[in-house]
Design a protein around this motif. Structure first.
Motif, mmCIF file in Angstrom:
data_model
loop_
_atom_site.group_PDB
_atom_site.id
_atom_site.type_symbol
_atom_site.label_atom_id
_atom_site.label_comp_id
_atom_site.label_asym_id
_atom_site.label_seq_id
_atom_site.Cartn_x
_atom_site.Cartn_y
_atom_site.Cartn_z
ATOM 1 N N GLY A 1 10.341 -5.411 21.632
ATOM 2 C CA GLY A 1 11.248 -6.498 21.071
ATOM 3 C C GLY A 1 12.218 -5.506 20.188
ATOM 4 N N GLY A 2 12.386 -4.056 20.544
ATOM 5 C CA GLY A 2 13.459 -3.515 19.790
ATOM 6 C C GLY A 2 12.978 -2.749 18.331
ATOM 7 N N TYR A 3 11.769 -2.826 18.211
ATOM 8 C CA TYR A 3 11.102 -2.274 16.806
ATOM 9 C C TYR A 3 10.038 -1.450 17.360
ATOM 10 C CZ TYR A 3 13.606 -6.367 14.480
ATOM 11 O OH TYR A 3 14.600 -7.050 14.053
ATOM 12 N N SER A 4 9.677 -0.709 16.507
ATOM 13 C CA SER A 4 8.703 0.433 16.747
ATOM 14 C C SER A 4 7.504 -0.192 15.996
ATOM 15 C CB SER A 4 9.032 1.931 16.175
ATOM 16 O OG SER A 4 10.194 2.499 16.938
ATOM 17 N N TRP A 5 6.168 0.060 16.575
ATOM 18 C CA TRP A 5 5.061 -0.470 16.120
ATOM 19 C C TRP A 5 3.856 0.780 16.203
ATOM 20 C CZ3 TRP A 5 5.522 -5.286 14.160
ATOM 21 C CH2 TRP A 5 6.381 -6.199 14.300
ATOM 22 N N ALA A 6 2.969 0.329 15.476
ATOM 23 C CA ALA A 6 1.488 1.591 15.247
ATOM 24 C C ALA A 6 0.479 0.854 14.847
ATOM 25 C CB ALA A 6 1.850 2.733 14.569
ATOM 26 N N VAL A 7 -0.711 1.115 15.457
ATOM 27 C CA VAL A 7 -1.983 0.751 15.330
ATOM 28 C C VAL A 7 -2.801 1.558 14.164
ATOM 29 C CG1 VAL A 7 -4.136 -0.014 16.327
ATOM 30 C CG2 VAL A 7 -2.163 -0.333 17.546
ATOM 31 N N TYR A 8 -3.310 1.060 12.997
ATOM 32 C CA TYR A 8 -3.795 1.714 12.073
ATOM 33 C C TYR A 8 -5.563 1.519 12.208
ATOM 34 C CZ TYR A 8 0.400 3.450 10.236
ATOM 35 O OH TYR A 8 1.954 4.098 9.885
ATOM 36 N N PHE A 9 -6.341 2.465 12.344
ATOM 37 C CA PHE A 9 -7.850 2.193 12.171
ATOM 38 C C PHE A 9 -8.357 3.083 10.842
ATOM 39 C CE2 PHE A 9 -12.214 3.821 13.238
ATOM 40 C CZ PHE A 9 -12.586 2.674 13.408
ATOM 41 N N TYR A 10 -8.963 2.284 10.032
ATOM 42 C CA TYR A 10 -9.651 2.816 8.923
ATOM 43 C C TYR A 10 -11.043 2.753 8.970
ATOM 44 C CZ TYR A 10 -4.938 1.406 6.926
ATOM 45 O OH TYR A 10 -3.890 1.435 6.380
ATOM 46 N N PRO A 11 -11.608 4.162 9.243
ATOM 47 C CA PRO A 11 -13.100 4.136 9.666
ATOM 48 C C PRO A 11 -13.964 3.850 8.440
ATOM 49 C CG PRO A 11 -12.076 6.351 10.150
ATOM 50 C CD PRO A 11 -10.874 5.448 9.529
ATOM 51 N N ASP A 12 -13.415 4.245 7.027
ATOM 52 C CA ASP A 12 -14.273 3.886 5.970
ATOM 53 C C ASP A 12 -13.952 2.551 5.220
ATOM 54 O OD1 ASP A 12 -15.843 6.021 6.304
ATOM 55 O OD2 ASP A 12 -14.203 7.254 5.351
ATOM 56 N N GLY A 13 -12.911 1.841 6.177
ATOM 57 C CA GLY A 13 -12.279 0.443 5.510
ATOM 58 C C GLY A 13 -10.946 0.898 4.588
ATOM 59 N N LYS A 14 -10.266 -0.189 4.315
ATOM 60 C CA LYS A 14 -9.062 -0.095 3.578
ATOM 61 C C LYS A 14 -9.149 -0.502 1.966
ATOM 62 C CE LYS A 14 -4.312 -1.424 4.389
ATOM 63 N NZ LYS A 14 -3.724 -1.956 3.072
ATOM 64 N N SER A 15 -10.211 -1.059 1.963
ATOM 65 C CA SER A 15 -10.262 -1.705 0.495
ATOM 66 C C SER A 15 -11.560 -1.096 -0.238
ATOM 67 C CB SER A 15 -10.481 -3.180 0.437
ATOM 68 O OG SER A 15 -9.210 -3.844 0.985
ATOM 69 N N PRO A 16 -11.306 -0.694 -1.513
ATOM 70 C CA PRO A 16 -12.482 -0.090 -2.237
ATOM 71 C C PRO A 16 -13.634 -1.115 -2.580
ATOM 72 C CG PRO A 16 -10.300 0.550 -3.272
ATOM 73 C CD PRO A 16 -9.998 -0.505 -2.126
ATOM 74 N N GLU A 17 -13.410 -2.341 -2.706
ATOM 75 C CA GLU A 17 -14.391 -3.213 -2.871
ATOM 76 C C GLU A 17 -15.320 -3.532 -1.702
ATOM 77 O OE1 GLU A 17 -10.696 -5.713 -1.799
ATOM 78 O OE2 GLU A 17 -11.020 -4.009 -3.036
ATOM 79 N N ASP A 18 -14.882 -3.118 -0.557
ATOM 80 C CA ASP A 18 -15.924 -3.230 0.577
ATOM 81 C C ASP A 18 -16.973 -2.129 0.739
ATOM 82 O OD1 ASP A 18 -14.950 -5.600 1.235
ATOM 83 O OD2 ASP A 18 -13.355 -4.590 2.435
ATOM 84 N N ASN A 19 -16.615 -1.181 -0.209
ATOM 85 C CA ASN A 19 -17.502 0.230 -0.109
ATOM 86 C C ASN A 19 -18.107 0.761 0.876
ATOM 87 O OD1 ASN A 19 -19.170 1.985 -1.708
ATOM 88 N ND2 ASN A 19 -20.817 0.681 -1.810
ATOM 89 N N SER A 20 -16.954 0.746 2.037
ATOM 90 C CA SER A 20 -17.160 1.565 3.392
ATOM 91 C C SER A 20 -18.143 0.940 4.144
ATOM 92 C CB SER A 20 -17.429 2.951 3.123
ATOM 93 O OG SER A 20 -16.568 3.650 2.449
ATOM 94 N N LEU A 21 -18.423 -0.567 3.699
ATOM 95 C CA LEU A 21 -19.186 -1.278 4.796
ATOM 96 C C LEU A 21 -18.442 -1.860 6.134
ATOM 97 C CD1 LEU A 21 -21.189 -3.324 2.198
ATOM 98 C CD2 LEU A 21 -22.091 -1.558 3.276
ATOM 99 N N TYR A 22 -17.361 -1.865 6.109
ATOM 100 C CA TYR A 22 -16.504 -2.259 7.242
ATOM 101 C C TYR A 22 -15.377 -1.297 7.683
ATOM 102 C CZ TYR A 22 -18.514 -6.860 6.037
ATOM 103 O OH TYR A 22 -19.310 -8.053 5.673
ATOM 104 N N VAL A 23 -15.236 -1.292 8.996
ATOM 105 C CA VAL A 23 -13.852 -0.612 9.231
ATOM 106 C C VAL A 23 -12.805 -1.697 9.597
ATOM 107 C CG1 VAL A 23 -15.157 1.012 10.842
ATOM 108 C CG2 VAL A 23 -14.366 -1.220 12.050
ATOM 109 N N SER A 24 -11.741 -1.315 9.136
ATOM 110 C CA SER A 24 -10.501 -2.074 9.118
ATOM 111 C C SER A 24 -9.493 -1.729 10.104
ATOM 112 C CB SER A 24 -9.576 -1.825 7.636
ATOM 113 O OG SER A 24 -10.637 -1.955 6.491
ATOM 114 N N LEU A 25 -8.735 -2.655 10.795
ATOM 115 C CA LEU A 25 -7.853 -2.616 11.874
ATOM 116 C C LEU A 25 -6.461 -3.184 11.605
ATOM 117 C CD1 LEU A 25 -7.822 -1.031 14.551
ATOM 118 C CD2 LEU A 25 -8.775 -3.367 15.585
ATOM 119 N N PHE A 26 -5.549 -2.410 11.673
ATOM 120 C CA PHE A 26 -4.136 -3.206 11.343
ATOM 121 C C PHE A 26 -3.089 -2.956 12.606
ATOM 122 C CE2 PHE A 26 -6.276 -3.704 7.546
ATOM 123 C CZ PHE A 26 -5.809 -4.844 6.934
ATOM 124 N N ILE A 27 -2.062 -3.716 12.572
ATOM 125 C CA ILE A 27 -0.962 -3.240 13.473
ATOM 126 C C ILE A 27 0.270 -3.320 12.202
ATOM 127 C CG2 ILE A 27 0.706 -4.077 15.054
ATOM 128 C CD1 ILE A 27 -1.286 -6.020 16.483
#
Length: 440
Positions: A57-83
């Motif tokens: 659509g005329g814009y650049s995008w990227a996928v971000y994968f966080y192997p140890d999670g994005k938020s400190p409160e989750d204490n690396s229990l989850y992986v995070s995935l974002f566009i």
């Protein structure tokens, strides 16, 4: 209290204009393979691996994968995935889909999608570069590492972005009409004038002028005959063996012969007149053949026949053309002939048409003829025609196929006798309605 409403009449000369606002998505997808997952673990909360940027659509995008999670409160229990929006943009509205692919082949993918179920608040808005949409708790790490999503230490993520775009369409105040192509007309006039003709088509003693380059452009067979390495020594003349010579005065003769045929039905000369008339019909072959090569369409048969309503005569011409179209690799003409022959199937013509369909590999026409003959109301009458005798001599293998059609029709008739409906072999009743067939 009474209320008096005064309405101003809209002048009849007022013109109405219209416009339409259209809002739609421009969609694009990207596949992101994360290889060496075990090595990416432990890089730290908030740290990520990113895909290459991709345009939608005329814009650049990227996928971000966080192997140890994005938020400190989750204490690396989850992986995070974002566009993430990777280019400058204000209020970019979009729909998103994130899919973690099941690599076992069981198609049990983990999917989070806006598509097909738009959020109540509408598409997601990204205000600036680096804005993201996704999940902090996309998947629990311990479950991910024992699942079918992880294979050979790799994860596979598919991402779909649908950028929302709106535009308004109004009436255009300008228009430049483009004339319809008259290429066929120009070539047809070239044929009629005979100017520049450099090759003669000879058939049954009659000759007709044509142009080598036109014949070669339209037919690979003519191209080989005229310009190929094995071309004839005399390229100024081509002998046509597949059709009788046309008689250009046939327009008036056809009407006269048909009138004589009608009158002579009262006497003993019907056979003679019929064969003369049949010869005249066959004589139209090359005239129509050349007309198609130059015009890319068939002439109006009513005009050609002088307005005489002779459906069977048109069928004879189409039968004659089919052989020539097949020999000279004119696939469009061949298909047109098949269509016209299918429309003209009758008791008297179907056997000959079936033989032609078999000889020239016209499978759809062949199937239509077999179904027509196999009907109980038609079979006996067709077998009594001269065309059926020709069919037996020229294509005896078709008789076994015909028997199969007859047998299949009988089976359907027995199976449907309780409903008192007649079946065609393709699953239709006589009214053309599709009928669900029983499974035995």
């Amino acid at each position: 209290m009474d209320v008096i409403r005064v309405c101003a009449e809209v002048p009849k000369s007022t013109s109405l204009t219209e416009s339409t606002s259209r809002t739609e998505t421009i969609n694009g997808s990207h596949e992101f393979k994360i290889s060496g997952y075990s090595l990416a673990k432990g890089m730290g909360i908030g740290k990520y691996v990113a895909s290459d940027t991709f345009m939608v659509g005329g814009y650049s995008w990227a996928v971000y994968f966080y192997p140890d999670g994005k938020s400190p409160e989750d204490n690396s229990l989850y992986v995070s995935l974002f566009i993430a929006l990777a280019s400058e943009g204000a209020d970019v509205r979009a729909l998103f889909e994130l899919t973690l692919v099941d690599q076992s082949g069981n198609e049990r993918h983990k999917v989070h999608s806006h598509f097909g179920r738009t959020p109540e608040s509408g598409p997601y808005s990204l205000k600036y570069r680096g804005s993201m949409w996704g999940y902090k708790r996309f998947f629990k790490r311990t479950l991910l590492e024992s699942s079918d999503y992880l294979k050979d230490n790799c994860l596979l993520v598919r991402c779909c972005v649908g950028v929302v775009k709106s535009h308004t369409e109004g009436p255009r105040s300008y228009n430049i009409p483009v004339p319809v192509s008259d290429l066929g007309y120009q070539f047809g006039k070239l044929l009629e004038s005979g100017r520049g003709a450099d090759v003669t088509l000879r058939v049954d003693g009659e000759t007709f002028l044509a142009h080598k380059v036109v014949l070669a452009a339209r037919s690979r067979v003519f191209r080989a005959q005229l310009f190929g390495p094995l071309r004839n020594h005399d390229t100024k003349r081509i002998d046509i063996d597949d059709m009788e010579a046309p008689i250009f005065k046939v327009l008036s003769i056809c009407i006269s012969l048909w009138f004589i045929l009608e009158i002579s039905a009262l006497f003993c000369y019907v056979d003679t007149i019929f064969f003369v008339f049949l010869f005249v019909m066959l004589c139209l072959g090359l005239q129509v053949f050349l007309h198609f090569i130059y015009w890319d369409e068939l002439p109006d048969m009513e005009d050609l026949m002088g307005g005489t309503d002779l459906k069977w005569a048109s069928t004879l011409v189409a039968q004659h053309l089919l052989a020539a179209a097949d020999r000279y690799a004119l696939e469009r003409l061949k298909t047109i002939c098949e269509s016209k022959l299918c429309e003209g199937i009758s008791i008297n013509t179907v056997a000959t048409t079936l033989a032609l369909a078999e000889q020239h590999h016209c499978f759809q026409l062949k199937a239509a003829c077999l179904k027509f003959i196999a009907l109980p109301a038609n079979l006996k009458a067709v077998m009594e025609t001269d065309g059926f005798d020709y069919l037996k001599e020229s294509c005896p293998c078709l008789l076994s196929e015909l028997l199969e059609y007859v047998a299949r029709l009988s089976e359907h008739s027995l199976a449907s006798s309780g409903n008192r409906k007649e079946f065609y072999p393709d699953g239709c009743d006589l009214n053309g309605r599709r009928v669900k067939q029983r499974l035995h």
